[in-house]
Every structure is written in C-alpha cells, then in structure tokens.
Design an enzyme around this catalytic site. Structure first.
Site, mmCIF file in Angstrom:
data_model
loop_
_atom_site.group_PDB
_atom_site.id
_atom_site.type_symbol
_atom_site.label_atom_id
_atom_site.label_comp_id
_atom_site.label_asym_id
_atom_site.label_seq_id
_atom_site.Cartn_x
_atom_site.Cartn_y
_atom_site.Cartn_z
ATOM 1 N N ASP A 53 0.665 -1.522 0.153
ATOM 2 C CA ASP A 53 -0.095 0.085 -0.181
ATOM 3 C C ASP A 53 0.859 1.355 0.146
ATOM 4 O O ASP A 53 0.347 2.289 -0.142
ATOM 5 C CB ASP A 53 -1.130 0.385 1.366
ATOM 6 C CG ASP A 53 -0.050 -0.071 2.556
ATOM 7 O OD1 ASP A 53 0.224 0.741 3.422
ATOM 8 O OD2 ASP A 53 -0.167 -1.686 2.870
ATOM 9 N N GLU A 109 7.887 -6.430 -2.762
ATOM 10 C CA GLU A 109 6.008 -6.479 -2.182
ATOM 11 C C GLU A 109 5.587 -8.064 -3.073
ATOM 12 O O GLU A 109 6.156 -8.140 -4.130
ATOM 13 C CB GLU A 109 5.400 -5.377 -2.551
ATOM 14 C CG GLU A 109 4.544 -5.611 -3.265
ATOM 15 C CD GLU A 109 2.860 -6.950 -2.305
ATOM 16 O OE1 GLU A 109 2.819 -5.633 -0.509
ATOM 17 O OE2 GLU A 109 2.736 -7.442 -2.124
ATOM 18 N N ASP A 121 6.285 -6.193 6.728
ATOM 19 C CA ASP A 121 4.679 -5.264 6.679
ATOM 20 C C ASP A 121 4.064 -5.990 6.414
ATOM 21 O O ASP A 121 3.770 -6.187 4.443
ATOM 22 C CB ASP A 121 4.935 -3.999 6.316
ATOM 23 C CG ASP A 121 4.050 -3.280 6.167
ATOM 24 O OD1 ASP A 121 2.966 -3.421 6.811
ATOM 25 O OD2 ASP A 121 3.498 -2.010 5.482
HETATM 26 N N1 SAM Z 1 -0.815 -3.951 7.560
HETATM 27 C C1 SAM Z 1 -1.102 -4.703 7.344
HETATM 28 C C2 SAM Z 1 -1.731 -5.176 8.429
HETATM 29 O O1 SAM Z 1 -0.816 -5.428 9.021
HETATM 30 O O2 SAM Z 1 -3.078 -6.221 7.743
HETATM 31 C C3 SAM Z 1 -0.404 -4.952 5.656
HETATM 32 C C4 SAM Z 1 -0.513 -4.691 4.941
HETATM 33 S S1 SAM Z 1 0.863 -5.162 3.525
HETATM 34 C C5 SAM Z 1 -0.943 -4.836 1.964
HETATM 35 C C6 SAM Z 1 1.019 -6.493 3.178
HETATM 36 C C7 SAM Z 1 1.055 -7.365 1.693
HETATM 37 O O3 SAM Z 1 2.149 -7.996 2.593
HETATM 38 C C8 SAM Z 1 0.354 -7.245 1.397
HETATM 39 O O4 SAM Z 1 0.267 -6.595 0.155
HETATM 40 C C9 SAM Z 1 1.102 -8.910 0.579
HETATM 41 O O5 SAM Z 1 0.343 -8.942 -0.971
HETATM 42 C C10 SAM Z 1 2.619 -8.975 0.797
HETATM 43 N N2 SAM Z 1 3.434 -10.372 0.919
HETATM 44 C C11 SAM Z 1 2.450 -10.769 1.684
HETATM 45 N N3 SAM Z 1 3.522 -12.269 1.496
HETATM 46 C C12 SAM Z 1 4.876 -11.571 1.257
HETATM 47 C C13 SAM Z 1 5.965 -11.867 0.521
HETATM 48 N N4 SAM Z 1 6.484 -13.397 0.758
HETATM 49 N N5 SAM Z 1 7.128 -11.471 -0.162
HETATM 50 C C14 SAM Z 1 6.737 -10.249 -0.127
HETATM 51 N N6 SAM Z 1 5.610 -9.225 0.338
HETATM 52 C C15 SAM Z 1 4.617 -10.160 1.076
#
Ligand code: SAM
Length: 284
Positions: free
Chosen positions: A86, A106, A157
C-alpha cells in the site's frame, strides 16, 4: 438495502463497517483483494477478507512501524521493506532526507497498482520518491539472495502468517534478516496481537523465533481500531541497539517531523506492555 463488510475476529465475534461502495474485487495468483468506500473509515482494502489499510487509522500503523527505529538509530541510510504494497510504510521512511535507498519487496504487484489507483493517501509516494526501488517478488527469496551487511533497517509489513505471508514468520527468514543487517541493524516486524487466541499464538511463535536469533528482541504496542481487538504489536529486534537505552530523542527532534500518533513520550511508553502480554511473551 444496506451493504456491510464484516471480518470475523473469532468464530463468534466480528467487526463490521457499513459500505457505501464496493469499488473493486480481484483474485490474483496470491490472494483476493477488495477495495471499499465507507463514511467512518474512508476507503479501505482487504486481502482474503481481512482489513489491511483504512484511510482513517493507517497513520497509527505506518508511523509506529517506522519512527521508533529512527529515534533509536537516526543514522539509518539503507532500508528494506518487505510487503507493504500500500506504500504507507515507504511514505513514512521517505520523510527522512538522510535515507539513501528504500528497497521495497512486495510479492503481489496488483496490491501496489490497485493502491495507486484507489488509495493515493498511502501509495502516491511510490512513484514520487526516486530512492524507492520496487521489487515484485517473494520477500523470503529476496533476503535469501541479498548480500550480508546491506541494510540498516528492515521493516516487515506483512499479512498474517497464512498464505504468501507464512514464510515471513519463519526462522529461516529471520536468520537471513540478521545476516543482511549491518552491525547496528534493526528489524521491525508486524507482530500480531496478544488479545484473541489465534493472534496471540502467532505473536508467541514469532517472538520465540526472533529471540533465539537477535540479542535484543523487544515488543511494543499501539492502538489500531480497525484490527482485531484494536491492540496490535510490532517487534523490535536488533544486533546491538536497544530502543530504550539507545533512544536519541534530541537527535530525532532535529528531523522536525510532524506526526499524528508517534511522539517521544510514547516511544518509551509503547514498550511498557500490559502484564498479561508480558506474561505471554515471557512464557516462550
Ligand atoms: N498493514 C497490513 C497488516 O498488518 O494487515 C499489512 C499491509 S501490506 C498490504 C501486506 C503485504 O504483504 C500484502 O500486500 C502482501 O501481498 C504482502 N506479502 C505477503 N507475503 C509476502 C511475501 N512473502 N513477500 C513479499 N510480500 C508479501
């Protein structure tokens, strides 16, 4: 007819927001993404039915994932963000003129693209700051391949430890984070919540693993109204810097940043945890 978004926090407790408009829904290779508009929380988005970011309270999460580390080490230059599609975390890091490089990894490019379209409050920074480099790949693989001593700060995150986020809560991942951090390196991770049993279990598992790897492994809390129970945690792990003993309020003040949640009194207070949370963490 009224339209409501509901998220089950336990099988018999749920949190609901009245929806004015369901803006978009998309199933990617990794997860389902939905964007909604509401009066009370503004625009918000969910991944696999769980709230990620709302316009109303994102400032609390994004300030707290970022500023305590900079007030402990104001000399941070190279930053790695894992997840955070985000852009809110990148936005807070980019407020430090002393930072030279912000690599953001991401796994799902669609999160970034949809946030750029529907959530500019957090995502507009991503194409404005030239220090931000976007990598669309798995954070687990990225840290495995990154050279040692390359980052002063890693901010994890992530989503919860189910689906693509699972690998970001493993010993292998935390060990690689340790390896690629500099000697004053700090790792901040999304540390789940102590309140509901399922979240508390993940909180304990993460703490247990991080404690075995990092000589300094602490946990701090903040209020996040749109997350389960509203009580959420970040982990602060470091090779050598303690967030209380090495706290540098005078130096952080010089950045002259206006914040809405974080402040220098709260920095210390956020590491003072309720007794039941301390007991849960000490039990691992
Ligand atoms: N603030 C949020 C929460 O705690 O619920 C998290 C927000 S952010 C949108 C989380 C992001 O982590 C998602 O967009 C997801 O696609 C990403 N994500 C999940 N697994 C991942 C990985 N193995 N490597 C990189 N990004 C990842």
């Amino acid at each position: 007819m009224d339209l409501w978004f509901s998220e089950f926090h336990t099988p018999d407790a749920k949190f609901s927001i009245k929806v004015k408009e369901h803006l978009v829904t998309e199933q990617t290779k990794f997860q389902r993404i939905d964007f909604f508009r509401s009066d009370t929380f503004g625009t918000f988005f969910t991944i696999d039915g769980l709230i990620m970011v709302t316009e109303k309270d994102e400032f609390a999460y994004h300030e707290m994932i970022c500023h305590p580390a900079f007030a402990t080490n104001p000399y941070i230059k190279n930053v790695l963000i894992i997840g955070g599609g985000d852009g809110g975390t990148a936005r807070e890091v980019s407020r430090y003129p002393t930072v030279q490089k912000i690599d953001m990894v991401e796994i799902d490019e669609r999160v970034v693209r949809l946030c750029q379209q529907y959530l500019p409050q957090t995502a507009s920074i991503l194409d404005k700051d030239e220090r931000i480099n976007l990598f669309f790949e798995d954070g687990v693989e990225f840290v495995k391949n990154a050279p040692g001593n390359s980052y002063d700060l890693i901010l994890v995150d992530s989503t919860d430890p189910i689906g693509p986020g699972e690998g970001l809560f493993t010993t292998e991942f935390y060990s690689n984070c340790y390896r690629i951090l500099t000697d004053c390196g700090i790792l901040i991770n999304q540390h789940e919540s102590p309140y509901y049993e399922r979240d508390a279990r993940e909180m304990k598992r993460a703490h247990q693993k991080i404690k075995r790897i990092f000589p300094i492994a602490k946990v701090y809390d903040f209020h996040m109204p749109s997350y389960p129970s509203g009580h959420w945690l970040f982990g602060f792990a470091s090779k050598s810097l303690d967030p209380i003993e090495d706290f540098k309020p005078e130096e952080w003040k010089k950045f002259n940043l206006k914040t809405r949640y974080y402040n220098l009194e709260l920095h210390k207070a956020s590491f003072a945890l309720p007794t039941y949370v301390k007991e849960l963490l000490e039990s691992v």
